[in-house]
Design a protein around this motif. Structure first.
Motif, mmCIF file in Angstrom:
data_model
loop_
_atom_site.group_PDB
_atom_site.id
_atom_site.type_symbol
_atom_site.label_atom_id
_atom_site.label_comp_id
_atom_site.label_asym_id
_atom_site.label_seq_id
_atom_site.Cartn_x
_atom_site.Cartn_y
_atom_site.Cartn_z
ATOM 1 N N GLU A 174 -8.770 -2.204 -18.926
ATOM 2 C CA GLU A 174 -10.017 -2.678 -19.521
ATOM 3 C C GLU A 174 -11.190 -2.346 -18.603
ATOM 4 O O GLU A 174 -11.072 -2.456 -17.385
ATOM 5 C CB GLU A 174 -9.984 -4.197 -19.719
ATOM 6 C CG GLU A 174 -8.974 -4.665 -20.716
ATOM 7 C CD GLU A 174 -8.999 -6.171 -20.905
ATOM 8 O OE1 GLU A 174 -8.670 -6.618 -22.003
ATOM 9 O OE2 GLU A 174 -9.345 -6.907 -19.952
ATOM 10 N N LEU A 175 -12.303 -1.977 -19.217
ATOM 11 C CA LEU A 175 -13.562 -1.783 -18.504
ATOM 12 C C LEU A 175 -14.505 -2.850 -19.019
ATOM 13 O O LEU A 175 -14.783 -2.920 -20.225
ATOM 14 C CB LEU A 175 -14.136 -0.385 -18.769
ATOM 15 C CG LEU A 175 -15.500 -0.101 -18.154
ATOM 16 C CD1 LEU A 175 -15.413 -0.057 -16.621
ATOM 17 C CD2 LEU A 175 -16.074 1.204 -18.694
ATOM 18 N N LYS A 176 -14.965 -3.719 -18.105
ATOM 19 C CA LYS A 176 -15.866 -4.808 -18.485
ATOM 20 C C LYS A 176 -17.136 -4.716 -17.653
ATOM 21 O O LYS A 176 -17.106 -4.293 -16.499
ATOM 22 C CB LYS A 176 -15.201 -6.166 -18.238
ATOM 23 C CG LYS A 176 -14.010 -6.424 -19.117
ATOM 24 C CD LYS A 176 -13.410 -7.788 -18.834
ATOM 25 C CE LYS A 176 -12.205 -8.048 -19.715
ATOM 26 N NZ LYS A 176 -11.600 -9.358 -19.428
ATOM 27 N N ASN A 177 -18.253 -5.179 -18.248
ATOM 28 C CA ASN A 177 -19.504 -5.212 -17.492
ATOM 29 C C ASN A 177 -19.523 -6.456 -16.605
ATOM 30 O O ASN A 177 -18.571 -7.241 -16.584
ATOM 31 C CB ASN A 177 -20.721 -5.130 -18.425
ATOM 32 C CG ASN A 177 -20.835 -6.321 -19.360
ATOM 33 O OD1 ASN A 177 -20.227 -7.368 -19.158
ATOM 34 N ND2 ASN A 177 -21.625 -6.164 -20.418
ATOM 35 N N THR A 178 -20.609 -6.644 -15.866
ATOM 36 C CA THR A 178 -20.690 -7.754 -14.909
ATOM 37 C C THR A 178 -20.641 -9.122 -15.582
ATOM 38 O O THR A 178 -20.293 -10.107 -14.951
ATOM 39 C CB THR A 178 -21.978 -7.648 -14.059
ATOM 40 O OG1 THR A 178 -23.100 -7.558 -14.935
ATOM 41 C CG2 THR A 178 -21.928 -6.450 -13.142
ATOM 42 N N PHE A 238 -4.826 6.565 -13.113
ATOM 43 C CA PHE A 238 -5.752 5.662 -12.433
ATOM 44 C C PHE A 238 -5.247 5.303 -11.040
ATOM 45 O O PHE A 238 -5.354 4.173 -10.587
ATOM 46 C CB PHE A 238 -5.990 4.383 -13.245
ATOM 47 C CG PHE A 238 -6.619 4.621 -14.586
ATOM 48 C CD1 PHE A 238 -7.911 5.107 -14.688
ATOM 49 C CD2 PHE A 238 -5.922 4.375 -15.751
ATOM 50 C CE1 PHE A 238 -8.485 5.335 -15.918
ATOM 51 C CE2 PHE A 238 -6.488 4.604 -16.983
ATOM 52 C CZ PHE A 238 -7.784 5.083 -17.070
ATOM 53 N N GLY A 239 -4.638 6.278 -10.359
ATOM 54 C CA GLY A 239 -4.185 6.093 -8.991
ATOM 55 C C GLY A 239 -2.855 5.378 -8.835
ATOM 56 O O GLY A 239 -2.388 5.161 -7.727
ATOM 57 N N SER A 240 -2.221 5.007 -9.936
ATOM 58 C CA SER A 240 -0.929 4.315 -9.874
ATOM 59 C C SER A 240 0.150 5.190 -10.493
ATOM 60 O O SER A 240 -0.126 6.000 -11.377
ATOM 61 C CB SER A 240 -0.986 2.997 -10.653
ATOM 62 O OG SER A 240 -1.935 2.135 -10.089
ATOM 63 N N LEU A 241 1.391 4.991 -10.056
ATOM 64 C CA LEU A 241 2.507 5.738 -10.618
ATOM 65 C C LEU A 241 2.592 5.491 -12.111
ATOM 66 O O LEU A 241 2.405 4.370 -12.583
ATOM 67 C CB LEU A 241 3.814 5.333 -9.963
ATOM 68 C CG LEU A 241 3.959 5.673 -8.484
ATOM 69 C CD1 LEU A 241 5.304 5.201 -7.969
ATOM 70 C CD2 LEU A 241 3.797 7.153 -8.247
ATOM 71 N N ILE A 293 -4.988 1.258 -24.380
ATOM 72 C CA ILE A 293 -3.714 0.579 -24.589
ATOM 73 C C ILE A 293 -2.659 1.625 -24.953
ATOM 74 O O ILE A 293 -2.737 2.224 -26.028
ATOM 75 C CB ILE A 293 -3.820 -0.463 -25.717
ATOM 76 C CG1 ILE A 293 -4.950 -1.458 -25.427
ATOM 77 C CG2 ILE A 293 -2.483 -1.183 -25.911
ATOM 78 C CD1 ILE A 293 -5.308 -2.347 -26.606
ATOM 79 N N PRO A 294 -1.674 1.861 -24.084
ATOM 80 C CA PRO A 294 -0.640 2.854 -24.399
ATOM 81 C C PRO A 294 0.183 2.454 -25.622
ATOM 82 O O PRO A 294 0.528 1.292 -25.794
ATOM 83 C CB PRO A 294 0.247 2.874 -23.162
ATOM 84 C CG PRO A 294 -0.544 2.234 -22.092
ATOM 85 C CD PRO A 294 -1.469 1.280 -22.769
ATOM 86 N N ILE A 295 0.465 3.458 -26.448
ATOM 87 C CA ILE A 295 1.357 3.273 -27.595
ATOM 88 C C ILE A 295 2.742 3.777 -27.214
ATOM 89 O O ILE A 295 3.752 3.193 -27.554
ATOM 90 C CB ILE A 295 0.847 4.065 -28.810
ATOM 91 C CG1 ILE A 295 -0.548 3.603 -29.194
ATOM 92 C CG2 ILE A 295 1.800 3.928 -29.985
ATOM 93 C CD1 ILE A 295 -1.252 4.532 -30.154
ATOM 94 N N ASN A 296 2.761 4.904 -26.522
ATOM 95 C CA ASN A 296 4.004 5.509 -26.033
ATOM 96 C C ASN A 296 3.645 6.269 -24.748
ATOM 97 O O ASN A 296 2.561 6.049 -24.201
ATOM 98 C CB ASN A 296 4.641 6.411 -27.095
ATOM 99 C CG ASN A 296 3.687 7.466 -27.613
ATOM 100 O OD1 ASN A 296 2.934 8.087 -26.861
ATOM 101 N ND2 ASN A 296 3.712 7.698 -28.920
ATOM 102 N N ASP A 297 4.497 7.145 -24.283
ATOM 103 C CA ASP A 297 4.241 7.846 -23.018
ATOM 104 C C ASP A 297 3.089 8.847 -23.097
ATOM 105 O O ASP A 297 2.550 9.246 -22.072
ATOM 106 C CB ASP A 297 5.494 8.593 -22.553
ATOM 107 C CG ASP A 297 6.608 7.639 -22.175
ATOM 108 O OD1 ASP A 297 6.327 6.445 -21.969
ATOM 109 O OD2 ASP A 297 7.759 8.097 -22.079
ATOM 110 N N LYS A 315 -16.327 -2.945 -14.142
ATOM 111 C CA LYS A 315 -15.103 -3.035 -13.350
ATOM 112 C C LYS A 315 -13.900 -2.741 -14.236
ATOM 113 O O LYS A 315 -13.805 -3.237 -15.356
ATOM 114 C CB LYS A 315 -14.981 -4.442 -12.773
ATOM 115 C CG LYS A 315 -13.774 -4.646 -11.906
ATOM 116 C CD LYS A 315 -13.721 -6.051 -11.344
ATOM 117 C CE LYS A 315 -12.470 -6.230 -10.512
ATOM 118 N NZ LYS A 315 -12.342 -7.589 -10.005
ATOM 119 N N VAL A 316 -12.980 -1.922 -13.715
ATOM 120 C CA VAL A 316 -11.739 -1.612 -14.422
ATOM 121 C C VAL A 316 -10.647 -2.543 -13.911
ATOM 122 O O VAL A 316 -10.463 -2.707 -12.707
ATOM 123 C CB VAL A 316 -11.317 -0.136 -14.195
ATOM 124 C CG1 VAL A 316 -9.949 0.129 -14.832
ATOM 125 C CG2 VAL A 316 -12.353 0.817 -14.735
#
Length: 171
Positions: free
Chosen positions: A59-63, A161-164, A72-76, A11-12
């Motif tokens: 984050e991508l985590k298992n069950t 990821f589908g977000s602005l 993790i963004p550092i800049n744009d 799950k993200v």
């Protein structure tokens, strides 16, 4: 096959980087040895202090809730990629470009109240209305707008990821 089947339950999620949080704090909070820092080049270590508070990271985590990957963004344009290695259960680290989708949009706004409010009603995006207000400031006197006037513009919007992602660019 084991690797593929384990990802089906993954799950993200997205979180915000905490004020004053360090990369070392992040590793500790996910039970990842801070010895990982020893394997990071001096050039890449400097980026760890550039992570901004309140940046959204993924984050991508298992069950079982175990961390598989983090972006993790550092800049744009650049981001830290922390990932669990399949071969030895250790974690790896890279600095990679941020990938996003960029789309161009056309908007035609009919003035009923003011450019900001009417743009919000038309495109339903606060960032577009804010950016348009900035673009028009000092160029057009908003007091001269009359009900029924039309404002047309083209803007590009990046999504991740589908977000602005980032502010739109008004053309």
């Amino acid at each position: 096959i084991v690797m593929v089947s384990s990802l089906f339950g993954a799950k993200v999620t997205h979180e915000q980087w905490g004020k004053g949080q360090t990369f070392s704090d992040y590793l500790t909070s996910h039970d990842i040895s801070v010895k990982l820092l020893d394997s990071i080049s001096k050039e890449d270590l400097k980026f760890l202090s550039e992570i901004q508070s309140y940046y959204t990271y993924y984050e991508l985590k298992n069950t079982e809730g175990e961390l598989l990957q983090t972006l993790i963004p550092i800049n744009d344009e650049m981001q830290i990629h922390l990932f669990k290695k399949q071969q030895d259960d250790a974690y790896g680290f890279d600095i990679i470009p941020i990938e996003y989708k960029e789309e161009e949009h056309f908007a035609k706004v009919t003035i009923q109240s003011n450019p900001y409010t009417d743009t919000m009603k038309t495109v339903n995006e606060k960032k577009v209305a804010e950016r348009l207000g900035t673009a028009l400031k000092g160029v057009i006197d908003a007091r001269k707008w009359r009900k029924g006037d039309e404002l047309s513009f083209i803007y590009t919007q990046k999504t991740r990821f589908g977000s602005l992602y980032l502010m739109p660019d008004i053309k």
